[in-house]
Enzyme design. Structure first.
Site, mmCIF file in Angstrom:
data_model
loop_
_atom_site.group_PDB
_atom_site.id
_atom_site.type_symbol
_atom_site.label_atom_id
_atom_site.label_comp_id
_atom_site.label_asym_id
_atom_site.label_seq_id
_atom_site.Cartn_x
_atom_site.Cartn_y
_atom_site.Cartn_z
ATOM 1 N N LEU A 97 41.401 46.476 33.308
ATOM 2 C CA LEU A 97 41.851 45.691 34.524
ATOM 3 C C LEU A 97 43.175 45.479 34.676
ATOM 4 O O LEU A 97 43.973 45.122 33.576
ATOM 5 C CB LEU A 97 41.479 44.155 34.338
ATOM 6 N N ASN A 98 43.988 46.374 35.563
ATOM 7 C CA ASN A 98 45.145 46.698 35.460
ATOM 8 C C ASN A 98 46.001 46.080 36.755
ATOM 9 O O ASN A 98 46.840 46.588 37.632
ATOM 10 C CB ASN A 98 45.521 48.080 35.494
ATOM 11 N N LYS A 111 52.151 44.542 34.256
ATOM 12 C CA LYS A 111 52.344 44.106 32.945
ATOM 13 C C LYS A 111 52.055 45.396 31.760
ATOM 14 O O LYS A 111 52.551 45.155 30.851
ATOM 15 C CB LYS A 111 51.269 43.149 32.582
ATOM 16 N N GLN A 174 41.693 47.299 43.712
ATOM 17 C CA GLN A 174 41.012 45.784 44.115
ATOM 18 C C GLN A 174 41.272 45.556 45.473
ATOM 19 O O GLN A 174 42.302 46.053 46.249
ATOM 20 C CB GLN A 174 40.970 45.000 43.124
ATOM 21 N N GLY A 206 41.111 37.992 42.014
ATOM 22 C CA GLY A 206 40.551 38.151 40.741
ATOM 23 C C GLY A 206 39.587 39.175 40.285
ATOM 24 O O GLY A 206 39.113 40.096 41.218
ATOM 25 N N HIS A 207 39.380 39.439 39.045
ATOM 26 C CA HIS A 207 38.719 40.489 38.539
ATOM 27 C C HIS A 207 37.289 40.684 38.806
ATOM 28 O O HIS A 207 36.500 41.891 38.697
ATOM 29 C CB HIS A 207 39.102 40.754 36.803
ATOM 30 N N ASN A 235 40.528 43.438 29.728
ATOM 31 C CA ASN A 235 41.745 43.167 30.112
ATOM 32 C C ASN A 235 42.896 44.356 29.672
ATOM 33 O O ASN A 235 42.705 44.447 28.271
ATOM 34 C CB ASN A 235 42.162 42.015 29.954
ATOM 35 N N ASN A 314 35.965 38.635 27.545
ATOM 36 C CA ASN A 314 36.129 39.493 28.811
ATOM 37 C C ASN A 314 36.108 41.167 28.486
ATOM 38 O O ASN A 314 36.603 41.919 29.287
ATOM 39 C CB ASN A 314 37.495 39.201 29.598
ATOM 40 N N LYS A 380 49.530 37.443 26.120
ATOM 41 C CA LYS A 380 49.970 36.714 27.492
ATOM 42 C C LYS A 380 51.318 36.182 27.255
ATOM 43 O O LYS A 380 51.841 35.899 28.418
ATOM 44 C CB LYS A 380 48.822 35.414 27.615
#
Length: 492
Positions: A97-98, A111, A174, A206-207, A235, A314, A380
């Site tokens: 998930l990027n 990120k 997405q 959102g994912h 993630n 996740n 994070k």
């Protein structure tokens, strides 16, 4: 009354549909077609949002998951590995998930392009891990990145540097959904462009959007046609989320009728994870319960480490054929997360989002696996970054492992103050990363810098008062110390 409310709902819905048509008319060609597909998903979400009456769970119906629905990792690993590991790996696709930006750490752009260890970015480490697998087992595990409109362009530019690596890399985007004015419940954007004030009118939802976007992109069908059966989703900032051969073997070795379509890796909660989603049994199905769904009166109970002992990392293993089936049957069921935001101009908006793990209840024979904490190593903040840059971890083939020299397997609790929030400033405050092998707890607040070869042990608290500065001298060893404003060093 109910009739009136229904009328209002229908009116809001038709106003929204009319506004979306107007937005589509601001562009033509391929962009219009992509947005049209996106809007189909958005309309469905908006329709459900208008229908929602009260909390999505009744607290009284919540039950603990049955014993066998959450398996201990040791039990899965005890089965050993087959001789033909390559056969299993050739059925696997790694999805990262990027979609996120590095703004919370003061960085521009994706990120995944922040350096985390020896000049390697999150993306570099991911590519190294998969390349190592492909070389070791002579396999062809591809990497798929789910980008958002925020990260797509920058990510694609950087992908050219991996052309000679032994990893096929695919990307898909997405969806792009319109932010909704909190008062009027209509889109704030006036056109599909992403320039000027209009840029604030859009968000990636959102994912949980992975299922529809993956399917709509055509990539899902392409991978199925290549014989791929499962995706491992995580993630990109979770450095513990590497391909685990034992979990993969467990998936592919189930008899056909009992094939597990969805595995969620969970791990034991610590006090740092009390807000993480947990697995429950609800109306006969395994289900993810997020803090946003918990009635206010029960929030403390939800956070209790004794009642809800595990949380969702996740890291998810999902059947491709099942995603295709559920998308085609429109049977993917995920709770709506209503995310309130305030735009730069002060306007209040809401974003409708979903979470990838929430779909667990739609899949057959879903399972939780309680994995070691080492598989959950998210970065994070710069406090997390300090841990992964330190000698607590060693790096091999893109994977970080806890140093055998650390006597206990838990990571230290690190809290860096606001002077360390931005990566650039954080880096200037350390001449070298301190030795943290024997550290339990570190709190740093105010204008503090660290010289070379500093060693931190036990509990260390360093607080520079406003206007003061503390420079920890090169070669210092601080063990159970409080260092305060005027550099007095006290035993703690």
């Amino acid at each position: 009354m109910a009739q009136f409310q229904e009328m209002m709902r229908q009116q809001l819905e038709s106003s929204m549909h009319a506004e979306l048509e107007k937005l589509l008319d601001t562009t033509t060609g391929a962009e219009r077609e992509v947005s049209k597909k996106d809007f189909e998903g958005f309309k469905n979400l908006f329709h459900r949002f208008l229908q929602v009456k009260g909390p999505s769970v009744e607290w009284i119906k919540i039950q603990r998951p049955p014993e066998d629905s959450i398996q201990p990792y040791d039990k899965i690993a005890a089965r050993g590995l087959p001789d033909n590991v390559a056969d299993s790996l050739n059925k696997l696709v790694v999805v990262k998930l990027n979609g996120g930006l590095g703004t919370s750490m003061g960085c521009k752009g994706p990120k995944s392009l922040i350096s985390v260890r020896n000049e390697n970015t999150f993306l570099d480490l991911t590519v190294q891990q998969i390349e190592h697998l492909n070389k070791t087992y002579n396999t062809d595990v591809p990497l798929v990145l789910m980008n958002s409109f925020n990260t797509d362009e920058d990510t694609k530019k950087i992908l050219q540097k991996y052309t000679h690596h032994r990893v096929k890399i695919h990307t898909f985007n997405q969806s792009r959904y319109p932010r909704i004015n909190k008062e009027s419940l209509l889109p704030v954007a006036t056109s599909l462009t992403m320039t000027g004030q209009n840029a604030e009118g859009w968000y990636p939802p959102g994912h949980g959007d992975i299922y529809a976007s993956f399917y709509n992109s055509g990539l899902l069908d392409e991978l199925i046609s290549q014989g791929k059966e499962y995706i491992f989703v995580s993630n990109i900032d979770n450095l513990g989320a590497t391909v685990d051969l034992h979990i993969l073997h467990h998936l592919v070795s189930q008899p056909n009728g009992k094939r597990c379509e969805f595995i969620m890796e969970v791990t034991d909660k610590t006090r740092a994870d009390v807000k993480g989603g947990t697995l429950i049994q609800y109306e006969g199905k395994l289900r993810l319960l997020e803090i946003a769904q918990v009635p206010k009166a029960h929030v403390d109970e939800f956070k209790s480490v004794s009642k809800f002992k595990i949380f969702n990392t996740n890291n998810l293993w999902i059947s491709l054929a099942a995603i295709k089936r559920l998308q085609e049957q429109k049977a993917m069921d995920m709770e709506i997360i209503v995310n309130p935001k305030t735009l730069d101009g002060g306007q209040n908006v809401i974003q409708l989002e979903t979470a990838v793990g929430a779909a667990i209840k739609s899949f057959d024979n879903a399972l939780g696996i309680n994995v070691p904490r080492s598989r959950f190593l998210p970065v994070k903040t710069t406090s997390d970054l300090l841990l992964v840059m330190s000698n607590l971890y060693s790096l091999e083939a893109g994977s970080l492992t806890m140093s055998p020299k650390r006597e206990f397997p838990t990571t230290p609790h690190v809290k860096l103050g606001s002077s360390f929030t931005q990566v650039q400033e954080y880096l200037t405050r350390f001449e070298s990363i301190p030795d943290m092998l024997e550290l339990d707890h570190l709190t740093v607040s105010g204008d503090v810098t660290f010289g070379k070869n500093v060693s931190l042990k036990g509990t260390v608290i360093i607080i520079a008062n406003h206007g003061d500065r503390i420079d920890i001298p090169a070669g210092s060893m601080l063990e159970n110390k409080i260092v305060s404003g005027n550099l007095r060093i006290l035993d703690h």
